[in-house]
Design a protein around this motif. Sequence first.
Motif, PDB file in Angstrom:
ATOM      1  N   ASN A 150      -2.418  -9.406   6.065  1.00 49.72           N
ATOM      2  CA  ASN A 150      -2.320  -8.372   7.090  1.00 49.72           C
ATOM      3  C   ASN A 150      -1.122  -8.706   7.980  1.00 49.72           C
ATOM      4  OD1 ASN A 150      -2.532  -6.709   9.356  1.00 49.72           O
ATOM      5  ND2 ASN A 150      -4.770  -6.691   9.273  1.00 49.72           N
ATOM      6  N   TYR A 151      -0.063  -7.953   7.823  1.00 44.08           N
ATOM      7  CA  TYR A 151       1.182  -8.233   8.540  1.00 44.08           C
ATOM      8  C   TYR A 151       1.060  -8.035  10.045  1.00 44.08           C
ATOM      9  CZ  TYR A 151       1.703  -3.170   8.417  1.00 44.08           C
ATOM     10  OH  TYR A 151       1.495  -1.818   8.558  1.00 44.08           O
ATOM     11  N   LYS A 152      -0.024  -7.386  10.499  1.00 44.61           N
ATOM     12  CA  LYS A 152      -0.225  -7.221  11.937  1.00 44.61           C
ATOM     13  C   LYS A 152      -0.852  -8.470  12.553  1.00 44.61           C
ATOM     14  CE  LYS A 152      -0.492  -2.221  12.025  1.00 44.61           C
ATOM     15  NZ  LYS A 152      -1.243  -1.038  12.440  1.00 44.61           N
ATOM     16  N   GLU A 153      -1.386  -9.340  11.702  1.00 47.24           N
ATOM     17  CA  GLU A 153      -2.057 -10.547  12.184  1.00 47.24           C
ATOM     18  C   GLU A 153      -1.346 -11.834  11.788  1.00 47.24           C
ATOM     19  OE1 GLU A 153      -5.969 -10.242  10.548  1.00 47.24           O
ATOM     20  OE2 GLU A 153      -6.472  -8.460  11.716  1.00 47.24           O
ATOM     21  N   THR A 176       1.704  -7.497   1.468  1.00 46.79           N
ATOM     22  CA  THR A 176       1.504  -7.302   2.903  1.00 46.79           C
ATOM     23  C   THR A 176       1.002  -5.889   3.136  1.00 46.79           C
ATOM     24  OG1 THR A 176       3.788  -6.580   3.200  1.00 46.79           O
ATOM     25  CG2 THR A 176       3.333  -8.921   3.516  1.00 46.79           C
ATOM     26  N   SER A 177      -0.072  -5.784   3.897  1.00 48.05           N
ATOM     27  CA  SER A 177      -0.642  -4.479   4.193  1.00 48.05           C
ATOM     28  C   SER A 177      -1.858  -4.646   5.086  1.00 48.05           C
ATOM     29  CB  SER A 177      -1.078  -3.782   2.900  1.00 48.05           C
ATOM     30  OG  SER A 177      -1.661  -2.532   3.201  1.00 48.05           O
ATOM     31  N   THR A 178      -2.296  -3.545   5.652  1.00 48.94           N
ATOM     32  CA  THR A 178      -3.576  -3.531   6.366  1.00 48.94           C
ATOM     33  C   THR A 178      -4.658  -2.934   5.475  1.00 48.94           C
ATOM     34  OG1 THR A 178      -3.018  -1.383   7.325  1.00 48.94           O
ATOM     35  CG2 THR A 178      -2.479  -3.346   8.633  1.00 48.94           C
ATOM     36  N   GLU A 179      -4.310  -2.517   4.261  1.00 43.99           N
ATOM     37  CA  GLU A 179      -5.236  -1.866   3.324  1.00 43.99           C
ATOM     38  C   GLU A 179      -5.799  -2.877   2.326  1.00 43.99           C
ATOM     39  OE1 GLU A 179      -6.160   1.314   3.578  1.00 43.99           O
ATOM     40  OE2 GLU A 179      -4.847   1.602   5.301  1.00 43.99           O
ATOM     41  N   LYS A 180      -6.511  -3.871   2.814  1.00 46.32           N
ATOM     42  CA  LYS A 180      -6.972  -4.983   1.975  1.00 46.32           C
ATOM     43  C   LYS A 180      -7.840  -4.532   0.803  1.00 46.32           C
ATOM     44  CE  LYS A 180      -9.225  -9.450   2.145  1.00 46.32           C
ATOM     45  NZ  LYS A 180      -9.763 -10.518   2.992  1.00 46.32           N
ATOM     46  N   VAL A 215      -4.034 -10.424   0.014  1.00 42.99           N
ATOM     47  CA  VAL A 215      -3.479  -9.401   0.895  1.00 42.99           C
ATOM     48  C   VAL A 215      -3.294 -10.028   2.270  1.00 42.99           C
ATOM     49  CG1 VAL A 215      -3.803  -7.128   1.935  1.00 42.99           C
ATOM     50  CG2 VAL A 215      -4.643  -7.564  -0.394  1.00 42.99           C
ATOM     51  N   TRP A 268       3.923 -13.246   7.028  1.00 44.94           N
ATOM     52  CA  TRP A 268       3.798 -13.654   5.630  1.00 44.94           C
ATOM     53  C   TRP A 268       4.676 -14.861   5.310  1.00 44.94           C
ATOM     54  CZ3 TRP A 268       8.193 -13.690   2.772  1.00 44.94           C
ATOM     55  CH2 TRP A 268       9.236 -12.855   3.158  1.00 44.94           C
ATOM     56  N   SER A 295       0.814  -1.217   0.000  1.00 43.06           N
ATOM     57  CA  SER A 295       0.000   0.000   0.000  1.00 43.06           C
ATOM     58  C   SER A 295       0.850   1.271   0.000  1.00 43.06           C
ATOM     59  CB  SER A 295      -0.956   0.013   1.198  1.00 43.06           C
ATOM     60  OG  SER A 295      -0.238  -0.012   2.409  1.00 43.06           O
TER      61      SER A 295
END
Length: 137
Positions: free
Chosen positions: A122-125, A105-109, A120, A128, A83
């Motif tokens: 989410n690297y916070k969850e 990798t991103s939180t902006e799915k 996508v 990868w 993102s």
Amino acid sequence: VVVEEDAQSRFKKGDIVMAMFELPRPLHGLAEFVSVKENLVEMAPKNASPVESAALTSSALSAYLAVKKFVKPGYRILVLGGSGGVGTFFIQLAKKEGASFVATTSTEKDLLLSLGADKVINYKEVNWWEDQELLAA
């Protein structure tokens, strides 16, 4: 805008172009005229103004040159930080070039799926490097 050309140039006088500056640092970024190596120059998009094109040179041109050099039809690609400036352009260009699968990798799915990413993460969850779909490829 191309002011001078030589016989071997792929550009012509008057072409609207965008260019990256040579590393390690940009020099003369605010100059009215600057000379750059041709391999760092691309034609500006026809639907963008010269000012808009100038703003693209860092992110979009970096992505374009990387895709042009490294992506082939059928490649599976992982874009870390999809993102970001380069990532958003890279995903679209890689798909256009024929990449069969693009993960990022991103939180902006939603944004990245709309740009063509197939997956996508989410690297916070999720880590990868532990994603089973990526490992299976």
